[in-house]
Design an enzyme around this catalytic site. Structure first.
Site, short mmCIF file in Angstrom:
data_model
loop_
_atom_site.label_atom_id
_atom_site.label_comp_id
_atom_site.label_asym_id
_atom_site.label_seq_id
_atom_site.Cartn_x
_atom_site.Cartn_y
_atom_site.Cartn_z
N GLY A 141 -41.78 51.79 -78.21
CA GLY A 141 -43.26 51.95 -78.08
C GLY A 141 -44.01 50.65 -78.41
CB VAL A 142 -47.15 50.22 -80.08
CG1 VAL A 142 -48.01 49.13 -80.49
CG2 VAL A 142 -48.00 51.06 -78.97
CG ASP A 143 -42.86 49.99 -84.89
OD1 ASP A 143 -43.03 48.71 -85.23
OD2 ASP A 143 -41.95 50.97 -85.50
N GLY A 172 -47.63 58.58 -78.24
CA GLY A 172 -46.47 58.31 -77.35
C GLY A 172 -45.23 59.17 -77.86
CB VAL A 173 -42.42 58.26 -79.98
CG1 VAL A 173 -41.15 58.96 -80.77
CG2 VAL A 173 -41.51 57.10 -79.32
CE1 TYR A 174 -43.03 59.62 -84.65
CE2 TYR A 174 -44.79 58.83 -85.96
CZ TYR A 174 -43.44 58.86 -85.77
OH TYR A 174 -42.95 58.26 -86.67
CB SER A 217 -50.02 60.28 -83.16
OG SER A 217 -49.59 59.93 -84.48
CB ILE A 255 -51.46 46.50 -78.18
CG1 ILE A 255 -52.72 46.27 -79.45
CG2 ILE A 255 -49.96 46.45 -79.11
CD1 ILE A 255 -52.99 47.63 -80.12
N1 AR6 Z 1 -49.46 48.23 -75.86
C1 AR6 Z 1 -50.33 49.13 -75.94
N2 AR6 Z 1 -49.96 50.44 -75.99
C2 AR6 Z 1 -48.74 50.71 -75.94
C3 AR6 Z 1 -47.65 49.86 -75.56
C4 AR6 Z 1 -48.24 48.30 -75.69
N3 AR6 Z 1 -47.30 47.37 -75.65
N4 AR6 Z 1 -46.61 50.38 -75.89
C5 AR6 Z 1 -46.70 51.60 -75.76
N5 AR6 Z 1 -48.10 51.91 -75.92
P1 AR6 Z 1 -45.81 55.06 -79.61
P2 AR6 Z 1 -46.36 56.97 -81.58
C6 AR6 Z 1 -48.57 53.17 -76.27
O1 AR6 Z 1 -44.54 55.81 -79.05
O2 AR6 Z 1 -46.59 57.93 -80.61
C7 AR6 Z 1 -41.99 54.18 -82.70
O3 AR6 Z 1 -40.66 54.33 -82.39
C8 AR6 Z 1 -48.09 54.44 -75.60
O4 AR6 Z 1 -48.10 54.74 -74.10
O5 AR6 Z 1 -45.49 53.52 -79.69
O6 AR6 Z 1 -47.22 56.87 -82.74
C9 AR6 Z 1 -42.39 54.05 -84.17
O7 AR6 Z 1 -41.52 53.44 -84.77
C10 AR6 Z 1 -48.83 55.58 -76.27
O8 AR6 Z 1 -50.16 55.80 -75.81
O9 AR6 Z 1 -46.26 55.44 -80.96
C11 AR6 Z 1 -42.45 55.45 -84.62
O10 AR6 Z 1 -41.22 55.98 -84.92
C12 AR6 Z 1 -49.03 54.90 -77.66
O11 AR6 Z 1 -49.05 53.37 -77.37
C13 AR6 Z 1 -43.02 56.17 -83.46
O12 AR6 Z 1 -42.66 55.33 -82.20
C14 AR6 Z 1 -48.40 55.10 -78.91
O13 AR6 Z 1 -47.09 55.29 -78.66
C15 AR6 Z 1 -44.47 56.39 -83.45
O14 AR6 Z 1 -44.99 57.21 -82.27
#
Ligand code: AR6
Length: 170
Positions: free
Chosen positions: A33-35, A125-127, A123, A12
């Site tokens: 993750g994305v954050d 990924g980590v969630y 939500s 993203i």
């Molecule tokens: N581009 C697109 N999608 C991605 C990327 C990227 N660069 N990196 C990961 N994903 P997550 P959550 C996908 O864990 O579950 C953080 O620590 C990943 O494969 O990023 O909402 C925050 O600070 C998954 O399908 O977010 C919160 O503490 C999706 O993005 C917590 O994680 C979401 O994964 C939020 O958890």
């Protein structure tokens, strides 16, 4: 006006859009993750604005299901819209909060005048939200939002996530 919903498999932080949605946590101070990827590529300006938000409107953090915008720093976008997804629970139905993340992000996008918005699979990924269910909730929420955004682009990191969203869009 109808909003086009498009799908891309990829990172993203590489998207060129008006607004990139971040799957943040309530602290707004970064995570994995994305954050993590958004703050790494977007540079320190994003975190500076997040800190300012914590020092003003969101002293207790951003509640789950809500959204707030900051600069996009060095990303190829004008804004990052931070939203906090719910943690998946087998005992409690938190779907409404996940739908709210999409609605609130689009409401902020409309306020800003954004025409193209990229969403991750919030939500999932980590969630730990199951992908198929998250895809259903996300796509329905966008379709029912009444947003003026012209393109909502779901950017899915891997093939499995892409397939879940593609199945839902039909
Ligand atoms: N581009 C697109 N999608 C991605 C990327 C990227 N660069 N990196 C990961 N994903 P997550 P959550 C996908 O864990 O579950 C953080 O620590 C990943 O494969 O990023 O909402 C925050 O600070 C998954 O399908 O977010 C919160 O503490 C999706 O993005 C917590 O994680 C979401 O994964 C939020 O958890």
């Amino acid at each position: 006006m109808t909003t086009a919903i498009t799908l891309v498999q990829g990172d993203i932080t590489r998207q060129r859009v008006d607004a990139i949605v971040n799957a943040a946590n309530s602290s707004l101070l970064g995570g994995s993750g994305v954050d993590g990827a958004i703050h790494r590529r977007g540079g320190p300006a994003i975190l500076r604005e997040c800190r300012a938000l914590r020092a003003s409107r969101y002293g207790r953090g951003l509640p789950t299901g809500r959204a707030v915008a900051t600069t996009a720093g060095e990303l190829d976008a004008r804004w990052v819209i931070h939203t906090v997804g719910p943690v998946w629970s087998a005992d409690e139905d938190r779907s409404e909060l996940l739908a709210s993340c999409h609605r609130e992000s689009l409401r902020i996008a409309d306020e800003l005048g954004a025409r193209t918005v990229a969403f991750p699979a919030i939500s999932t990924g980590v969630y730990r939200w199951p992908l198929q269910d998250a895809a259903r909730i996300a796509v329905t929420a966008v379709r029912e939002s009444g947003t003026r955004v012209e393109e909502v682009r779901f950017v899915l990191f891997d093939e499995r996530a892409y397939a879940a969203f593609a199945a839902r869009l039909g």
